[in-house]
Design a protein around this motif. Structure first.
Motif, PDB file in Angstrom:
ATOM      1  N   PRO A 213       0.828  -1.215   0.000  1.00 28.23           N
ATOM      2  CA  PRO A 213       0.000   0.000   0.000  1.00 28.23           C
ATOM      3  C   PRO A 213       0.865   1.269   0.000  1.00 28.23           C
ATOM      4  CG  PRO A 213      -0.853  -1.584   1.580  1.00 28.23           C
ATOM      5  CD  PRO A 213       0.471  -2.127   1.121  1.00 28.23           C
ATOM      6  N   ALA A 214       0.298   2.326  -0.551  1.00 36.39           N
ATOM      7  CA  ALA A 214       0.943   3.647  -0.590  1.00 36.39           C
ATOM      8  C   ALA A 214       2.288   3.598  -1.313  1.00 36.39           C
ATOM      9  CB  ALA A 214       1.097   4.223   0.812  1.00 36.39           C
ATOM     10  N   SER A 215       2.386   2.829  -2.377  1.00 35.36           N
ATOM     11  CA  SER A 215       3.616   2.784  -3.168  1.00 35.36           C
ATOM     12  C   SER A 215       3.805   4.100  -3.925  1.00 35.36           C
ATOM     13  CB  SER A 215       3.563   1.620  -4.155  1.00 35.36           C
ATOM     14  OG  SER A 215       3.617   0.382  -3.477  1.00 35.36           O
ATOM     15  N   TRP A 216       5.051   4.431  -4.225  1.00 32.98           N
ATOM     16  CA  TRP A 216       5.325   5.703  -4.883  1.00 32.98           C
ATOM     17  C   TRP A 216       6.594   5.667  -5.732  1.00 32.98           C
ATOM     18  CZ3 TRP A 216      10.104   7.310  -3.360  1.00 32.98           C
ATOM     19  CH2 TRP A 216      10.547   6.956  -2.092  1.00 32.98           C
ATOM     20  N   PHE A 217       6.644   6.566  -6.710  1.00 37.26           N
ATOM     21  CA  PHE A 217       7.851   6.915  -7.451  1.00 37.26           C
ATOM     22  C   PHE A 217       8.104   8.403  -7.231  1.00 37.26           C
ATOM     23  CE2 PHE A 217       6.685   3.196 -10.095  1.00 37.26           C
ATOM     24  CZ  PHE A 217       7.912   2.515 -10.077  1.00 37.26           C
ATOM     25  N   SER A 218       9.370   8.769  -7.037  1.00 41.32           N
ATOM     26  CA  SER A 218       9.724  10.171  -6.794  1.00 41.32           C
ATOM     27  C   SER A 218      10.841  10.606  -7.726  1.00 41.32           C
ATOM     28  CB  SER A 218      10.159  10.363  -5.337  1.00 41.32           C
ATOM     29  OG  SER A 218      10.561  11.701  -5.104  1.00 41.32           O
ATOM     30  N   ILE A 219      10.765  11.864  -8.184  1.00 47.75           N
ATOM     31  CA  ILE A 219      11.782  12.450  -9.062  1.00 47.75           C
ATOM     32  C   ILE A 219      12.423  13.644  -8.368  1.00 47.75           C
ATOM     33  CG2 ILE A 219      12.194  13.630 -11.262  1.00 47.75           C
ATOM     34  CD1 ILE A 219       9.871  12.159 -12.427  1.00 47.75           C
ATOM     35  N   ASP A 220      13.752  13.701  -8.397  1.00 48.79           N
ATOM     36  CA  ASP A 220      14.513  14.824  -7.859  1.00 48.79           C
ATOM     37  C   ASP A 220      15.208  15.510  -9.029  1.00 48.79           C
ATOM     38  OD1 ASP A 220      16.189  16.603  -6.645  1.00 48.79           O
ATOM     39  OD2 ASP A 220      17.336  15.115  -5.501  1.00 48.79           O
ATOM     40  N   PHE A 221      14.827  16.767  -9.313  1.00 46.73           N
ATOM     41  CA  PHE A 221      15.426  17.489 -10.426  1.00 46.73           C
ATOM     42  C   PHE A 221      16.798  18.071 -10.100  1.00 46.73           C
ATOM     43  CE2 PHE A 221      11.142  17.341 -12.146  1.00 46.73           C
ATOM     44  CZ  PHE A 221      11.387  17.176 -13.507  1.00 46.73           C
ATOM     45  N   GLY A 222      17.191  18.033  -8.851  1.00 44.94           N
ATOM     46  CA  GLY A 222      18.522  18.500  -8.510  1.00 44.94           C
ATOM     47  C   GLY A 222      18.517  19.774  -7.691  1.00 44.94           C
ATOM     48  N   LEU A 223      19.655  20.039  -7.063  1.00 49.86           N
ATOM     49  CA  LEU A 223      19.785  21.139  -6.117  1.00 49.86           C
ATOM     50  C   LEU A 223      19.555  22.502  -6.758  1.00 49.86           C
ATOM     51  CD1 LEU A 223      20.533  21.859  -3.189  1.00 49.86           C
ATOM     52  CD2 LEU A 223      22.937  21.951  -3.919  1.00 49.86           C
ATOM     53  N   ASN A 224      19.870  22.638  -8.032  1.00 53.68           N
ATOM     54  CA  ASN A 224      19.792  23.954  -8.677  1.00 53.68           C
ATOM     55  C   ASN A 224      18.629  24.073  -9.653  1.00 53.68           C
ATOM     56  OD1 ASN A 224      20.940  22.158 -10.568  1.00 53.68           O
ATOM     57  ND2 ASN A 224      21.785  23.871 -11.728  1.00 53.68           N
ATOM     58  N   ARG A 225      17.583  23.250  -9.480  1.00 54.39           N
ATOM     59  CA  ARG A 225      16.444  23.311 -10.390  1.00 54.39           C
ATOM     60  C   ARG A 225      15.122  23.300  -9.632  1.00 54.39           C
ATOM     61  NH1 ARG A 225      18.803  18.705 -13.239  1.00 54.39           N
ATOM     62  NH2 ARG A 225      20.265  19.459 -14.831  1.00 54.39           N
TER      63      ARG A 225
END
Length: 478
Positions: free
Chosen positions: A358-370
């Motif tokens: 339950p509550a599965s997810w995918f996450s994206i990190d665009f980076g420190l400067n974006r």
């Protein structure tokens, strides 16, 4: 039983049956409103102005327009005249569009980027409020850096549509570097000034900005004060030595701007190894604001699912503008049972899903400067079959990866219905200006797809193999 009024009164407008008034509208240029006093008392027989005439019905005009309601039910002479001369000019023939809306309540295929500003200005003048909102929504949805942006900005400024001017100026500022040989000479000084001093003005080369200002100043014969005000938008500190020499030789740049640029470069030199930091000159905060152009922005407009216009595609495949030199976007998942989390960025459909949790997810990190301020996003089902399709989930954004904001909530959404199916959704965002330092309040570094209920097969597998985002991409120098 369908209403007898369901199709409006278009037939009577076209045939003129039962018409009881003739409306005469001038073809005079809207821009002439600035240059002369165009009033009811203008001579309708003037040889310098041509007219269009429309046979209409008083009761429809009064019902559909607050302006005509007041005109036709008051003590004005027009209330009893068979021929009414209107003073608002209509060089583009937009009054016919206004009439069709007043008679039918719809505008099938009648709005375009070439006429929407004039239609909106006319609807605003004649107080047809619903049409004003329709035009405003059309502009917000359809005007972008790829279509007649300068033309729309100039028309909106001519018609004094402040909110449209602000909207198009924002787009122009954030995409300034992608406009080839822009001609701003027809813009009012105040509008051009606001574009140049926009906090997210994106400039590829400061010399190009400088030359655009010189062309504008020459065509509009600006005073020295106005030229200096515009030139303060240029970051001379980032010009090459050769470029600064040319600026000095052209004797247009005020000495204080060149001095500031030299002081800033001297400060960098004296901070280099082997130089005493105590010798670094003090530079005021106001000067630092002028010297830095730390944040840049580019707008990405959606065309079709997984086109080549998205932010992720731009950063991973077609980056021509990245300041940082790093294209890395990090993808993480609550768990993975098939594939790798990074497959979420693949342009090729591939099988990818989490474990049955339950509550599965995918996450994206665009980076420190974006940061990204999204307007649309696209997902692709991650299975080579239609089962286990996503149905109930949240798209979330976060600035720090800890506090999450729901950007769009989906409940029993059946858009993904086949193997590797794709779909795109809009994202409402608050563009109200907020005084912040750095990123705008609606831009996020992190994005997450959080499954909040079971999928189409009553499982907890989160099955996705593609994501794309559209909107504004902000990058800043670290």
């Amino acid at each position: 039983m369908p209403s007898v009024f369901s199709r409006g009164f278009q037939t009577y407008l076209s045939s003129s049956t039962f018409s009881d008034v003739v409306i005469r509208v001038s073809n005079r240029d809207v821009g002439s409103l600035r240059r002369s006093s165009f009033t009811m008392e203008n001579d309708p027989n003037s040889t310098h102005v041509s007219y269009r005439e429309y046979k209409a019905h008083r009761i429809v005009l009064a019902h559909s327009s607050e302006f005509f309601d007041r005109l036709l039910t008051s003590q004005f002479r027009e209330s009893s005249q068979k021929l009414i001369d209107l003073r608002y000019p209509d060089p583009e023939g937009s009054f016919s569009v206004l009439l069709k809306f007043m008679y039918g309540g719809i505008l099938p295929g009648l709005l375009a980027t070439t006429n929407v500003v004039h239609v909106m200005a006319m609807a605003d003048h004649y107080l047809v409020h619903e049409l004003v909102e329709i035009c405003r929504e059309y502009i917000l949805r359809n005007v972008n850096k790829n279509n007649a942006l300068m033309q729309i900005l100039m028309m909106a400024d001519d018609c004094r549509l402040a909110d449209v001017v602000e909207h198009t100026s924002n787009i122009l500022s954030k995409n300034f570097q992608f406009i080839d040989d822009p001609d701003f000479s027809c813009l009012r000084y105040e509008v051009f000034y606001d574009i140049l001093h926009h906090p997210y003005l994106a400039v590829r080369d400061e010399r190009e900005l400088y030359e655009a200002i010189l062309r504008y100043a020459k065509k509009n014969k600006l005073s020295t004060e106005h030229i200096n005000n515009l030139l303060e938008a240029v970051r001379f500190r980032w010009m090459t030595y050769e470029q600064l020499e040319k600026c000095k030789a052209e004797a247009v740049v005020p000495q204080y701007l060149l001095l500031e640029a030299i002081m800033a470069r001297l400060k960098v030199f004296e901070c280099a190894p082997g130089h005493s930091l105590s010798a670094v000159p003090d530079i005021s905060e106001s000067l630092c604001v002028r010297l830095r152009r730390r944040i840049s922005c580019i707008t990405f407009e959606y065309d079709h699912d997984f086109d080549d216009r998205g932010i992720i595609h731009y950063l991973t495949c077609g980056n021509r503008w990245n300041h940082s030199g790093s294209r890395d976007i990090t993808v993480t998942a609550s768990s993975t049972e098939m594939g790798r989390a990074s497959d979420l960025l693949s342009r090729t459909p591939t099988e990818l899903w989490t474990k049955d949790i339950p509550a599965s997810w995918f996450s994206i990190d665009f980076g420190l400067n974006r940061g990204v301020s999204p307007t649309h996003y696209t997902l692709r089902h991650g299975g080579n079959y239609r089962a286990d399709s996503l149905r109930t989930w949240d798209l979330q954004g976060s600035k720090d990866g800890k506090i999450w904001v729901v950007l769009r909530r989906h409940n029993h959404d059946t858009s993904l219905v086949d193997k590797f199916a794709t779909s795109t959704w809009t994202i409402d965002r608050d563009d109200t200006p907020v005084e912040t330092v750095g990123m705008p309040h609606h831009a996020y570094r992190f994005f997450r797809i959080l499954q909040t209920a079971r999928n189409s097969s009553n499982h907890n597998f989160l099955v996705l193999s593609g994501i794309e985002l559209y909107g504004d991409l902000f990058e800043w120098k670290l």
